[in-house]
Design a protein around this motif. Structure first.
Motif, PDB file in Angstrom:
ATOM      1  N   SER A 173      10.582 -10.706 -11.776  1.00  0.00           N
ATOM      2  CA  SER A 173       9.804  -9.716 -12.735  1.00  0.00           C
ATOM      3  C   SER A 173       8.309  -9.643 -12.120  1.00  0.00           C
ATOM      4  N   SER A 174       7.783 -10.500 -11.429  1.00  0.00           N
ATOM      5  CA  SER A 174       6.639 -10.524 -10.598  1.00  0.00           C
ATOM      6  C   SER A 174       6.552  -9.366  -9.660  1.00  0.00           C
ATOM      7  N   ILE A 175       7.668  -9.533  -8.731  1.00  0.00           N
ATOM      8  CA  ILE A 175       8.100  -8.614  -7.873  1.00  0.00           C
ATOM      9  C   ILE A 175       7.934  -7.188  -8.339  1.00  0.00           C
ATOM     10  N   LEU A 176       8.879  -6.677  -9.335  1.00  0.00           N
ATOM     11  CA  LEU A 176       9.143  -5.736 -10.086  1.00  0.00           C
ATOM     12  C   LEU A 176       7.741  -5.036 -10.367  1.00  0.00           C
ATOM     13  N   ALA A 177       6.809  -5.951 -11.054  1.00  0.00           N
ATOM     14  CA  ALA A 177       5.412  -5.429 -11.521  1.00  0.00           C
ATOM     15  C   ALA A 177       4.619  -4.849 -10.515  1.00  0.00           C
ATOM     16  N   VAL A 178       4.455  -5.532  -9.171  1.00  0.00           N
ATOM     17  CA  VAL A 178       3.719  -4.778  -8.238  1.00  0.00           C
ATOM     18  C   VAL A 178       4.569  -3.553  -7.599  1.00  0.00           C
ATOM     19  N   ASP A 179       5.980  -3.573  -7.868  1.00  0.00           N
ATOM     20  CA  ASP A 179       6.504  -2.216  -7.488  1.00  0.00           C
ATOM     21  C   ASP A 179       6.251  -1.200  -8.158  1.00  0.00           C
ATOM     22  N   LYS A 180       6.022  -1.295  -9.365  1.00  0.00           N
ATOM     23  CA  LYS A 180       5.974  -0.283 -10.266  1.00  0.00           C
ATOM     24  C   LYS A 180       4.446   0.175 -10.406  1.00  0.00           C
ATOM     25  N   LEU A 181       3.436  -0.522  -9.496  1.00  0.00           N
ATOM     26  CA  LEU A 181       2.310   0.161  -9.412  1.00  0.00           C
ATOM     27  C   LEU A 181       2.138   1.413  -8.445  1.00  0.00           C
ATOM     28  N   ILE A 183       2.256   1.552  -4.913  1.00  0.00           N
ATOM     29  CA  ILE A 183       1.196   1.453  -3.974  1.00  0.00           C
ATOM     30  C   ILE A 183       1.438   2.016  -2.608  1.00  0.00           C
ATOM     31  N   ASN A 184       0.463   2.764  -2.132  1.00  0.00           N
ATOM     32  CA  ASN A 184       0.550   3.539  -1.062  1.00  0.00           C
ATOM     33  C   ASN A 184      -0.079   2.556   0.649  1.00  0.00           C
ATOM     34  N   ASP A 185       0.167   3.328   1.387  1.00  0.00           N
ATOM     35  CA  ASP A 185      -0.089   2.696   2.746  1.00  0.00           C
ATOM     36  C   ASP A 185      -1.455   2.236   2.806  1.00  0.00           C
ATOM     37  N   ASN A 186      -2.353   3.071   2.423  1.00  0.00           N
ATOM     38  CA  ASN A 186      -3.714   2.958   2.987  1.00  0.00           C
ATOM     39  C   ASN A 186      -4.596   2.554   1.366  1.00  0.00           C
ATOM     40  N   ASP A 187      -3.910   2.261   0.608  1.00  0.00           N
ATOM     41  CA  ASP A 187      -4.536   1.876  -0.988  1.00  0.00           C
ATOM     42  C   ASP A 187      -5.834   0.760  -0.874  1.00  0.00           C
ATOM     43  N   TYR A 188      -6.681   0.882  -1.473  1.00  0.00           N
ATOM     44  CA  TYR A 188      -7.733  -0.175  -1.485  1.00  0.00           C
ATOM     45  C   TYR A 188      -7.334  -0.925  -2.993  1.00  0.00           C
ATOM     46  N   LEU A 189      -7.229  -2.127  -3.039  1.00  0.00           N
ATOM     47  CA  LEU A 189      -6.771  -2.819  -4.252  1.00  0.00           C
ATOM     48  C   LEU A 189      -7.529  -3.913  -4.674  1.00  0.00           C
ATOM     49  N   LEU A 190      -7.834  -4.173  -6.192  1.00  0.00           N
ATOM     50  CA  LEU A 190      -8.273  -5.543  -6.324  1.00  0.00           C
ATOM     51  C   LEU A 190      -7.310  -6.080  -7.356  1.00  0.00           C
ATOM     52  N   ALA A 204      -0.579  -6.528  -0.384  1.00  0.00           N
ATOM     53  CA  ALA A 204      -0.874  -6.249   1.137  1.00  0.00           C
ATOM     54  C   ALA A 204       0.402  -5.967   1.889  1.00  0.00           C
ATOM     55  N   GLU A 205       1.197  -6.379   1.411  1.00  0.00           N
ATOM     56  CA  GLU A 205       2.533  -6.090   2.363  1.00  0.00           C
ATOM     57  C   GLU A 205       2.915  -4.679   2.102  1.00  0.00           C
ATOM     58  N   LEU A 206       2.410  -4.056   1.199  1.00  0.00           N
ATOM     59  CA  LEU A 206       2.792  -2.606   0.749  1.00  0.00           C
ATOM     60  C   LEU A 206       1.675  -1.623   1.360  1.00  0.00           C
ATOM     61  N   ALA A 207       0.527  -2.371   1.164  1.00  0.00           N
ATOM     62  CA  ALA A 207      -0.782  -1.479   1.575  1.00  0.00           C
ATOM     63  C   ALA A 207      -0.858  -1.936   3.087  1.00  0.00           C
ATOM     64  N   LYS A 208      -0.002  -1.420   3.845  1.00  0.00           N
ATOM     65  CA  LYS A 208      -0.279  -2.246   5.322  1.00  0.00           C
ATOM     66  C   LYS A 208      -1.520  -1.546   6.113  1.00  0.00           C
ATOM     67  N   LYS A 302     -10.654   3.950  -9.857  1.00  0.00           N
ATOM     68  CA  LYS A 302     -11.152   5.139  -9.462  1.00  0.00           C
ATOM     69  C   LYS A 302     -10.378   6.121 -10.504  1.00  0.00           C
ATOM     70  N   PRO A 303     -10.815   7.282 -10.768  1.00  0.00           N
ATOM     71  CA  PRO A 303     -10.307   8.331 -11.479  1.00  0.00           C
ATOM     72  C   PRO A 303      -9.186   8.698 -10.415  1.00  0.00           C
ATOM     73  N   GLU A 304      -7.925   8.875 -11.215  1.00  0.00           N
ATOM     74  CA  GLU A 304      -6.501   9.142 -10.590  1.00  0.00           C
ATOM     75  C   GLU A 304      -6.010   7.818 -10.073  1.00  0.00           C
ATOM     76  N   GLY A 305      -6.570   6.595 -10.337  1.00  0.00           N
ATOM     77  CA  GLY A 305      -6.183   5.426 -10.076  1.00  0.00           C
ATOM     78  C   GLY A 305      -5.480   4.701 -10.944  1.00  0.00           C
ATOM     79  N   SER A 306      -4.767   3.423 -10.645  1.00  0.00           N
ATOM     80  CA  SER A 306      -3.926   2.855 -11.766  1.00  0.00           C
ATOM     81  C   SER A 306      -4.182   1.476 -11.866  1.00  0.00           C
ATOM     82  N   ILE A 307      -3.962   0.931 -13.103  1.00  0.00           N
ATOM     83  CA  ILE A 307      -4.188  -0.493 -13.210  1.00  0.00           C
ATOM     84  C   ILE A 307      -2.759  -1.222 -13.689  1.00  0.00           C
TER      85      ILE A 307
END
Length: 362
Positions: A173-181, A183-190, A204-208, A302-307
């Motif tokens: 379920s936790s793996i799926l949660a991050v998948d659904k976000l 994430i792009n290669d160069n994303d800046y995440l919090l 971090a594995e997805l935003a390499k 950011k605008p156009e960003g996701s939570i």
């Protein structure tokens, strides 16, 4: 004198009665003898009491049965879950679903793992584990998820693939949660409540080519996050000691994606943390903290960003009810709900979990 010893005696009886009623770990007489031996060693003088009660249970066990009523007290007694939790589930999901949640919360939890697909693909990971004597299977819910066979769990936890950071143990379920976000290669995440680091390292594995900023309020948990990242050979995680309840102006509208998995009641992980079943919902006062954190997350993205808002609980007040209240307090014109799902314990083997993806409008 007996009153002073009552807790110890009660716990010895609990262990013995549980084995007699629910386990096939040995002959009933042997279980009685073991419990009497423990009593002699720890509480000499009370072995006759323990022996008499346990042997009476053995003689009566075919006629002993938990209550079968559909009232709160009967359900609470049968499944050994606090009445206040049963009330939450009955009010939110109805009788049939409540019984299902209780049943699933009493079963053994499976062991899932996340494959670090930046270093090894899933098929290769399964083959590598097999070469180490560990059986694992693909799961449909995530391309990064595998299920460890029950007989291989001990070997997997202490195995080289985990030690080398090729796999990390995390519920599907936790793996799926991050998948659904998404994430792009160069994303800046919090990640606002990051410890022990499962979602941060997953992101971090997805935003390499990007970066993950991970927060927690305690230094020892910051150390856990750093250790998790080091094991996974990830250099794109920065961990800081910040509280998710305190606004950090420097990060206003700074992030492409924000992960918020706030402290919650944990009703979705009772099978992993059985102490939760005995807690009263009166002990929790989390709603306003969760809502405050979500409002701060709305500032950081950011605008156009996701939570990603997620919890490991099964409680409408902390999940979709909270999202509805968030949207109604001035955010309905600023955010769209892209994904909203309550996962119940046992759904595709998963823990109980809530996932909501909110996208900020430009």
């Amino acid at each position: 004198k007996l009153k002073k010893k009552s807790d110890d005696i009660r716990n010895i009886l609990r262990i013995g009665i549980y084995q007699i009623m629910f386990m096939q770990s040995g002959k009933d007489y042997a279980i009685c003898n073991d419990m009497v031996a423990i009593t002699k060693k720890r509480l000499r003088g009370y072995e006759g009491l323990v022996n008499g009660i346990l042997r009476n249970v053995v003689r009566s066990k075919d006629t002993l049965a938990p209550p079968e009523g559909s009232d709160v007290k009967s359900i609470s007694t049968k499944y050994s879950i606090d009445e206040s939790i049963i009330n939450v589930w009955l009010d939110g999901y109805g009788l049939d679903k409540t019984i299902e949640i209780c049943e699933k919360s009493c079963q053994r939890a499976p062991l899932f793992a996340r494959v670090n697909t930046e270093r090894i693909n899933r098929d290769e990971a399964i083959d590598l584990l097999k070469s180490q004597g560990i059986t694992a299977f693909k799961v449909r819910e995530s391309d990064r998820g595998i299920l460890i066979d029950n007989m291989s769990q001990a070997a997997a936890v202490s195995g080289k693939s985990f030690h080398d950071g090729l796999i990390s143990f995390q519920d599907i379920s936790s793996i799926l949660a991050v998948d659904k976000l998404g994430i792009n290669d160069n994303d800046y995440l919090l990640d606002m409540c990051a410890a022990p680091g499962g979602k941060s390292t997953s992101a971090a594995e997805l935003a390499k080519h990007g970066k993950v900023v991970a927060w927690d309020v305690y230094q020892h948990k910051i150390d856990l996050i750093k250790g998790y990242a080091k094991r996974c050979n990830l250099s794109n995680i920065e961990a800081y000691k910040y509280s998710a309840l305190d606004f950090q102006l420097d990060y206003d509208e700074c992030f492409d994606k924000v992960i918020l998995d706030p402290p919650c009641s944990g009703l979705g992980v009772i099978r992993r943390r059985p102490e939760i079943r005995y807690k009263s919902m009166k002990d929790y006062n989390l709603y306003y903290k969760q809502l405050s954190m979500l409002k701060l997350a709305a500032n950081y993205v950011k605008p156009e960003g996701s939570i990603l808002y997620s919890t490991c609980t099964v409680n409408p007040d902390e999940n979709d009810g909270l999202i509805k209240n968030f949207m109604s307090t001035g955010y309905i014109d600023d955010f769209d709900i892209l994904y909203n799902r309550q996962i119940f314990p046992g759904d595709f083997g998963a823990d109980g979990f809530y996932i909501c993806i909110l996208k900020k409008r430009g």
